[in-house]
Design a protein around this motif. Structure first.
Motif, PDB file in Angstrom:
ATOM      1  N   PHE A 216      -5.302  -0.965  -1.953  1.00  0.00           N
ATOM      2  CA  PHE A 216      -5.018  -1.465  -0.620  1.00  0.00           C
ATOM      3  C   PHE A 216      -6.138  -1.101   0.354  1.00  0.00           C
ATOM      4  N   ARG A 217      -6.715   0.079   0.191  1.00  0.00           N
ATOM      5  CA  ARG A 217      -7.869   0.446   1.034  1.00  0.00           C
ATOM      6  C   ARG A 217      -9.041  -0.488   0.774  1.00  0.00           C
ATOM      7  N   ASP A 218      -9.238  -0.866  -0.477  1.00  0.00           N
ATOM      8  CA  ASP A 218     -10.333  -1.763  -0.812  1.00  0.00           C
ATOM      9  C   ASP A 218     -10.156  -3.114  -0.129  1.00  0.00           C
ATOM     10  N   ALA A 219      -8.915  -3.475   0.170  1.00  0.00           N
ATOM     11  CA  ALA A 219      -8.636  -4.716   0.910  1.00  0.00           C
ATOM     12  C   ALA A 219      -8.711  -4.511   2.414  1.00  0.00           C
ATOM     13  N   ALA A 220      -9.137  -3.314   2.861  1.00  0.00           N
ATOM     14  CA  ALA A 220      -9.275  -2.978   4.287  1.00  0.00           C
ATOM     15  C   ALA A 220      -7.938  -3.067   5.015  1.00  0.00           C
ATOM     16  N   ALA A 221      -6.863  -2.643   4.336  1.00  0.00           N
ATOM     17  CA  ALA A 221      -5.542  -2.654   4.955  1.00  0.00           C
ATOM     18  C   ALA A 221      -5.320  -1.396   5.770  1.00  0.00           C
ATOM     19  N   LEU A 222      -4.378  -1.468   6.678  1.00  0.00           N
ATOM     20  CA  LEU A 222      -3.872  -0.305   7.385  1.00  0.00           C
ATOM     21  C   LEU A 222      -2.503   0.044   6.798  1.00  0.00           C
ATOM     22  N   PHE A 223      -2.103   1.288   6.965  1.00  0.00           N
ATOM     23  CA  PHE A 223      -0.879   1.752   6.320  1.00  0.00           C
ATOM     24  C   PHE A 223       0.192   2.100   7.339  1.00  0.00           C
ATOM     25  N   ARG A 224       1.429   1.797   6.950  1.00  0.00           N
ATOM     26  CA  ARG A 224       2.601   2.352   7.599  1.00  0.00           C
ATOM     27  C   ARG A 224       3.423   3.021   6.503  1.00  0.00           C
ATOM     28  N   THR A 225       3.854   4.238   6.721  1.00  0.00           N
ATOM     29  CA  THR A 225       4.539   4.977   5.674  1.00  0.00           C
ATOM     30  C   THR A 225       5.989   5.245   6.056  1.00  0.00           C
ATOM     31  N   ALA A 226       6.818   5.397   5.033  1.00  0.00           N
ATOM     32  CA  ALA A 226       8.234   5.709   5.210  1.00  0.00           C
ATOM     33  C   ALA A 226       8.591   6.846   4.267  1.00  0.00           C
ATOM     34  N   GLY A 227       9.249   7.859   4.802  1.00  0.00           N
ATOM     35  CA  GLY A 227       9.566   9.036   4.010  1.00  0.00           C
ATOM     36  C   GLY A 227      10.859   8.940   3.239  1.00  0.00           C
ATOM     37  N   ASP A 228      11.674   7.912   3.484  1.00  0.00           N
ATOM     38  CA  ASP A 228      12.930   7.761   2.753  1.00  0.00           C
ATOM     39  C   ASP A 228      13.322   6.277   2.762  1.00  0.00           C
ATOM     40  N   PRO A 229      14.280   5.884   1.910  1.00  0.00           N
ATOM     41  CA  PRO A 229      14.644   4.462   1.821  1.00  0.00           C
ATOM     42  C   PRO A 229      15.157   3.872   3.123  1.00  0.00           C
ATOM     43  N   ASP A 230      15.872   4.655   3.922  1.00  0.00           N
ATOM     44  CA  ASP A 230      16.368   4.125   5.195  1.00  0.00           C
ATOM     45  C   ASP A 230      15.212   3.737   6.111  1.00  0.00           C
ATOM     46  N   ALA A 231      14.216   4.614   6.202  1.00  0.00           N
ATOM     47  CA  ALA A 231      13.048   4.317   7.034  1.00  0.00           C
ATOM     48  C   ALA A 231      12.273   3.131   6.465  1.00  0.00           C
ATOM     49  N   PHE A 232      12.190   3.050   5.143  1.00  0.00           N
ATOM     50  CA  PHE A 232      11.490   1.937   4.504  1.00  0.00           C
ATOM     51  C   PHE A 232      12.192   0.622   4.838  1.00  0.00           C
ATOM     52  N   GLY A 233      13.518   0.614   4.707  1.00  0.00           N
ATOM     53  CA  GLY A 233      14.261  -0.605   5.017  1.00  0.00           C
ATOM     54  C   GLY A 233      14.110  -1.019   6.464  1.00  0.00           C
ATOM     55  N   ALA A 234      14.146  -0.046   7.379  1.00  0.00           N
ATOM     56  CA  ALA A 234      13.990  -0.364   8.801  1.00  0.00           C
ATOM     57  C   ALA A 234      12.608  -0.937   9.084  1.00  0.00           C
ATOM     58  N   ALA A 235      11.577  -0.418   8.407  1.00  0.00           N
ATOM     59  CA  ALA A 235      10.211  -0.875   8.647  1.00  0.00           C
ATOM     60  C   ALA A 235       9.992  -2.298   8.152  1.00  0.00           C
ATOM     61  N   LEU A 236      10.783  -2.758   7.189  1.00  0.00           N
ATOM     62  CA  LEU A 236      10.648  -4.132   6.715  1.00  0.00           C
ATOM     63  C   LEU A 236      10.908  -5.135   7.840  1.00  0.00           C
ATOM     64  N   ALA A 237      11.710  -4.748   8.827  1.00  0.00           N
ATOM     65  CA  ALA A 237      12.008  -5.652   9.946  1.00  0.00           C
ATOM     66  C   ALA A 237      10.771  -5.971  10.769  1.00  0.00           C
ATOM     67  N   ASP A 238       9.743  -5.120  10.701  1.00  0.00           N
ATOM     68  CA  ASP A 238       8.497  -5.369  11.435  1.00  0.00           C
ATOM     69  C   ASP A 238       7.548  -6.284  10.669  1.00  0.00           C
ATOM     70  N   ARG A 239       7.958  -6.719   9.501  1.00  0.00           N
ATOM     71  CA  ARG A 239       7.251  -7.718   8.689  1.00  0.00           C
ATOM     72  C   ARG A 239       5.806  -7.326   8.389  1.00  0.00           C
ATOM     73  N   PRO A 240       5.606  -6.237   7.655  1.00  0.00           N
ATOM     74  CA  PRO A 240       4.248  -5.932   7.189  1.00  0.00           C
ATOM     75  C   PRO A 240       3.758  -7.018   6.238  1.00  0.00           C
ATOM     76  N   ALA A 241       2.460  -7.061   6.014  1.00  0.00           N
ATOM     77  CA  ALA A 241       1.899  -8.077   5.121  1.00  0.00           C
ATOM     78  C   ALA A 241       2.377  -7.885   3.694  1.00  0.00           C
ATOM     79  N   LEU A 242       2.662  -6.639   3.320  1.00  0.00           N
ATOM     80  CA  LEU A 242       3.057  -6.304   1.961  1.00  0.00           C
ATOM     81  C   LEU A 242       3.804  -4.980   1.998  1.00  0.00           C
ATOM     82  N   ALA A 243       4.791  -4.841   1.123  1.00  0.00           N
ATOM     83  CA  ALA A 243       5.490  -3.567   0.964  1.00  0.00           C
ATOM     84  C   ALA A 243       5.385  -3.149  -0.498  1.00  0.00           C
ATOM     85  N   TYR A 244       5.336  -1.835  -0.740  1.00  0.00           N
ATOM     86  CA  TYR A 244       5.074  -1.329  -2.090  1.00  0.00           C
ATOM     87  C   TYR A 244       5.999  -0.163  -2.396  1.00  0.00           C
TER      88      TYR A 244
END
Length: 477
Positions: A216-244
């Motif tokens: 992902f760094r090689d693609a010059a992406a920026l990161f948003r991180t989530a420490g648990d599934p609840d935070a990960f699910g909430a962050a999906l609402a902001d529509r990142p380009a990709l989730a992993y």
């Protein structure tokens, strides 16, 4: 040393005259100034707002440029301490044009002599089943006619075998939903190249697999991180380009995500139209038996993408991986793949198709071995490093150990002097956290595990003693 503000602005020159996002142009110019020595190591760079004002850009441009340089290992950003150019020692170790900054990958490129490498997680010898699979594959290859051997999407035999593999796991799949790759790492790199533009945000767990972070760094992406599934699910609402995600046999923690959480995250990815990559490379190493189905089982939608390979179950030298995705995406990925290598080597694909018919047996043997070594590692840690803590893994190949105090990066350097290379926690966190953690694999035989922990214990004794006040050292027993 603090950078001279006026000299820095002058030195940047016409940094914005190129094509592309402003933050990339700024990062490119700052990188060149750092590599050329115009900005010396250990220099404190101007605060985000100050530099943004001087360059007449938004603060976000400077923040993004600094973040990208941190991901490349050019600068270090600390809350309350500002942004500082990396020290001369680290700059020299990486080299001015080093494309790989993660220490795990550096040890693959240049393995040190006489050191036990706890930095890579894959079986250390090919199993007999692989040798036999190649014998059968060679016989099959001898019967091939009217086939030039170029298959950018993968050989039809393996694509159908993989489709059958997923159907057996209760995920309806056709061969046109499969793209064969040269390992799981190439799968992630292709997905990043196709789906991520420079400056796009990628959502990841923290900690997570560092090889994915490098792609992902090689693609010059920026990161948003989530420490648990609840935070990960909430962050999906902001529509990142990709989730992993790595939901089964998680790298590095060895955790296995519950079916309810899988269902919820799959539904949220579909609802918010976010491509969600389910990295199943370690999934077959689930200690409870058969792995849970991939996320694609829990919701239908083109957003759910599954990545897999045989590198952890069989052997890393078998460079066969795959992507399961919607046919239109597979078609686009195949066109991109064709630009790189026209497709993978056919003999290995025949061997992989044979091995997929033996997954149950391979899993049973491999998991039995790994569970025994997992228990041995935890017993050795408890006996020799009782102040460390490590949660038992539910699968995968590693445990996530916590130091009682100190810094894992500094300890890793001491450990290397004791001839054992161990990956520190920050390698698994794009935000630079988990500085008190280490990833420890349980792949080796019991004798090697014991020797590894013995060396770690000696390193910890030296490191711990070096940090204690001199007047107290004689009181420690």
């Amino acid at each position: 040393m603090r950078a001279n503000y006026d000299e820095l602005i002058t030195g940047l020159g016409r940094w914005s005259s190129g094509r592309g996002p402003l933050y990339l142009l700024l990062a490119t110019r700052l990188r060149a100034m750092i590599d050329d020595g115009e900005i010396p190591p250990d220099t404190l760079l101007p605060p985000d707002r100050l530099l943004a004002r001087g360059l007449a850009v938004g603060r976000g441009t400077v923040v993004a440029a600094y973040d990208l340089l941190q991901q490349e290992g050019k600068v270090v950003r600390r809350q309350g301490s500002g942004t500082r150019v990396c020290t001369a020692e680290r700059t020299a170790a990486l080299g001015p044009a080093a494309p790989v900054v993660n220490p795990l990958l550096l040890h693959l490129l240049d393995p040190p002599d006489g050191v036990i490498l706890l930095t890579c997680t894959a079986p250390d010898e090919p199993p007999p089943a692989l040798i036999e699979a190649y014998r059968e594959a060679a016989a099959r290859l001898a019967r091939v006619r009217h086939d030039i051997g170029y298959h950018p999407a993968g050989h039809p035999v393996l694509r159908e075998a993989l489709a059958s593999y997923y159907r057996a796991r209760d995920v309806p799949t056709s061969a046109d939903q499969i793209l064969v790759t040269n390992g799981g790492q190439q799968a992630l790199t292709l997905l990043a190249a196709l789906l991520v533009a420079p400056g796009d945000t990628i959502l990841t767990e923290t900690p997570t697999y560092p090889g994915a972070l490098e792609s992902f760094r090689d693609a010059a992406a920026l990161f948003r991180t989530a420490g648990d599934p609840d935070a990960f699910g909430a962050a999906l609402a902001d529509r990142p380009a990709l989730a992993y995600l790595v939901p089964t046999g998680h790298n590095p923690t060895g955790a296995v995500m519950s079916p309810l959480t899988r269902r919820r995250l799959a539904a949220l990815a579909v609802k918010h139209d976010v491509p969600l990559v389910d990295d199943e490379v370690p999934a077959e190493l689930c200690f409870s038996g058969e792995p849970p189905p991939p996320l694609a089982h829990y919701a239908s939608g083109q957003q759910l993408i599954t990545v897999g390979s045989l590198s952890k179950l069989v052997w890393g030298g078998l460079r066969v991986g795959w992507i399961r995705a919607a046919p239109p995406l597979v078609s686009r990925l195949a066109r991109l793949r064709a630009l790189h290598d026209l497709g993978g080597e056919v003999l290995s694909q025949f061997a992989a198709a044979r091995l997929l018919s033996q997954v149950g047996e391979l899993r049973r043997d491999r998991v039995t071995l790994l569970r025994r070594r997992h228990d041995h590692l935890l017993a050795e840690l408890g006996a020799r490093l009782p102040t460390w803590s490590a949660e038992p893994a539910q699968g995968g190949q590693t445990v996530w150990a916590r130091l009682p105090d100190g810094d894992a990066d500094a300890f890793a350097q001491v450990a290397l002097r004791h001839r054992v290379a161990v990956p520190p926690g920050r390698s698994f966190d794009p935000s630079g956290g988990h500085g008190d953690r280490l990833r420890l694999p349980f792949l080796f035989d019991e004798k090697t595990i014991t020797e590894s922990v013995t060396r770690l214990a000696a390193a910890w004794h030296d490191y711990d003693g070096a940090r204690r006040p001199r007047a107290l050292r004689g009181l420690i027993v």
